[in-house]
Design an enzyme around this catalytic site. Structure first.
Site, PDB file in Angstrom:
ATOM      1  N   LYS A 112       0.812  -1.217   0.000  1.00  0.00           N
ATOM      2  CA  LYS A 112       0.000   0.000   0.000  1.00  0.00           C
ATOM      3  C   LYS A 112       0.848   1.270   0.000  1.00  0.00           C
ATOM      4  CE  LYS A 112      -4.227  -2.063   1.703  1.00  0.00           C
ATOM      5  NZ  LYS A 112      -3.822  -3.486   1.850  1.00  0.00           N
TER       6      LYS A 112
HETATM    7  C1  LIG Z   1      -4.407  -4.569   1.205  1.00  0.00           C
HETATM    8  C2  LIG Z   1      -3.612  -5.823   1.067  1.00  0.00           C
HETATM    9  C3  LIG Z   1      -3.959  -6.828   0.144  1.00  0.00           C
HETATM   10  C4  LIG Z   1      -5.205  -6.753  -0.722  1.00  0.00           C
HETATM   11  O1  LIG Z   1      -5.099  -5.776  -1.738  1.00  0.00           O
HETATM   12  P1  LIG Z   1      -6.403  -5.279  -2.537  1.00  0.00           P
HETATM   13  O2  LIG Z   1      -5.937  -4.151  -3.370  1.00  0.00           O
HETATM   14  O3  LIG Z   1      -7.397  -4.853  -1.482  1.00  0.00           O
HETATM   15  O4  LIG Z   1      -6.912  -6.414  -3.347  1.00  0.00           O
HETATM   16  C5  LIG Z   1      -3.134  -7.940   0.030  1.00  0.00           C
HETATM   17  N1  LIG Z   1      -2.035  -8.081   0.810  1.00  0.00           N
HETATM   18  C6  LIG Z   1      -1.669  -7.140   1.706  1.00  0.00           C
HETATM   19  C7  LIG Z   1      -0.462  -7.374   2.536  1.00  0.00           C
HETATM   20  C8  LIG Z   1      -2.433  -5.983   1.873  1.00  0.00           C
HETATM   21  O5  LIG Z   1      -2.061  -5.061   2.780  1.00  0.00           O
END
Ligand SMILES: *Cc1c(COP(=O)(O)O)cnc(C)c1O
Length: 462
Positions: A112
């Protein structure tokens, strides 16, 4: 560049307003009216460029002149200078044709950061230009809160308030938020659970009177700028593996679908992507849609991959918009039905999706088995989210001759509980964070009362 709503009933907006707005007024999500194209020649020219340079060139058409090139380039460069690897998102080869794209070298050790480092800077830029201030408000049970705080800590025009359930997030996750001592960062520990915190955030967006007219901005994954920023690493990875002369496939640990949707956009722009694999944990709505055309809610399960624990996949709506050939009326009707009862997709859009996407769901027992198995075979210690991807890539790969890239969405030290359960003793934090457990913390403990929280925000904001 103009952006339109997936439900077709909200006004079209330019880039600046889309970044500041989030959800469209008709309840839909914004998507570009026309997608820019990446030509064969342009992709060929990306070979050997830095990540920041590729990022600038891929995203520039989406910004569409809303920021001058020199400024935008600087914002992009600053965003990725905060990563602790010179490649920003390095590729690691696991076996003959399976690669890991490590997206966890940012300040909070999860993917993120790639989008939120840029989003904070974009918001700050637009607010400065308008001579406005804004308050960012979010509730978190884990990754999003810390990544948003790191993305906003240097922003002059933003105050950020993140609610987490008191004593109910892991120590590493709490400290990643509470040890940021910037004077525009406010952590609130709510004496309640995550749903209490989430409900207070929703109520505050619904009635913003407590802020006396200051803009309230959300940090969830529906903001278009997050999708745009994530499109870049698909391009960078594919080019490193031989695009445009060679096809590439991707597997993505998925929940709200923001990450994988960015890959779909890259393909629509002209990146030669052969196959996209959706990996889910036991919260498997995306897998059920693709495999059984079962588009329905199920109860939330707490899994070993907690950042993928969701009931509804918010960005899936954007994919439906394209699968239904931009028929906003049909998308609106489908999502209205889904709100109240189990739904299913029409034949033509479902066939379109199945031609490109495969899916696989990995429960907790299989996550642990995969962490052990991947380590034995490749020497890599995977975090539980990445493990769902690794397993799905093996189970679903339809084209073994095409390189398969699995996205590694978090560093194993961030989710040490699962890694220890899988039988590994120690998962050290990376060097830049080795003193995390002794850093000073700051947070406010408040009762689960909307009035108490809003009162605190109104007094604390600058
Ligand atoms: C947020 C997250 C996901 C999922 O990603 P999306 O964009 O919501 O599909 C997967 N792995 C980790 C470690 C995350 O923080």
């Amino acid at each position: 560049m103009r952006y339109i709503s997936t439900r077709g009933k909200a006004p079209a907006l330019g880039f600046e307003d889309v970044v500041l707005t989030g959800l469209a007024s008709d309840g839909g999500l914004y998507v570009p009216e026309d997608l820019p194209r990446l030509s064969h020649q342009e992709l060929a020219e990306f070979a050997g460029l830095s990540y920041a340079e590729i990022a600038f060139r891929v995203m520039r058409p989406f910004v569409g002149g809303a920021i001058d090139d020199g400024t935008f380039k600087r914002l992009v460069e600053e965003s990725y200078a905060s990563f602790h690897h010179d490649a920003v998102v390095p590729l690691k080869q696991l076996d003959a044709n399976h690669f890991l794209l490590e997206l966890f070298h940012g300040p909070t050790l999860a993917f993120k950061d790639v989008a939120l480092q840029l989003l904070g800077r974009l918001l700050d830029h637009f607010l400065a230009k308008r001579d406005e201030r804004a308050v960012i408000l979010g509730a978190t049970s884990g990754d999003t809160g810390s990544a948003a705080i790191e993305g906003c800590r240097h922003c002059e025009h933003l105050d950020i308030f993140i609610l987490h359930p008191y004593q109910r997030v892991s120590e590493v996750q709490r400290r990643q938020m509470t040890s940021v001592l910037a004077d525009n960062v406010f952590n609130i520990a709510i004496e309640g659970n995550f749903d209490d915190a989430q409900a207070m955030v929703k109520a505050s967006f619904a009635d913003q009177a407590f802020l006396d007219g200051t803009r309230l901005v959300a940090v969830n994954s529906i903001n278009w700028a997050r999708i745009m920023a994530q499109t870049v690493y698909y391009v960078a990875a594919a080019v490193a593996l031989g695009a445009p002369h060679r096809e590439v496939s991707f597997t993505v640990p998925s929940a709200n679908f923001g990450n994988l949707f960015a890959g779909y956009i890259a393909r629509e722009m002209g990146l030669p992507i052969r196959q996209l694999v959706i990996a889910t944990n036991a919260n498997d709505i995306l897998h059920r849609v693709i495999s059984d055309n079962d588009f329905s809610r199920r109860e939330l399960l707490a899994t070993l991959a907690p950042s993928m624990d969701i009931v509804v996949s918010s960005n899936f709506e954007r994919l439906l918009f394209f699968a239904y050939d931009r028929d906003t009326g049909a998308v609106d009707a489908l999502l209205e039905r889904f709100k109240h009862e189990p739904a299913s997709l029409a034949d033509a859009p479902l066939e379109r999706l199945r031609a490109l996407f495969s899916s696989y769901s990995v429960d907790d027992a299989e996550i642990l088995e995969t962490i052990r198995d991947a380590h034995a075979r490749t020497g890599e210690l995977l975090d539980p989210h990445t493990a769902t991807g690794y397993r799905a890539a093996e189970r679903c790969n339809r084209h073994p001759e095409v390189p398969m890239v699995t996205l590694a969405t978090a560093h194993p030290a961030k989710f040490a509980e699962a890694v220890v359960k899988a039988g590994f003793t120690e998962v050290p934090l990376p060097e830049a964070m080795s003193d995390l457990l002794t850093r000073e913390e700051r947070y406010e403990v408040l009762p689960a009362s909307l009035e108490a929280v809003q009162d605190y925000i109104a007094r604390a904001r600058r």
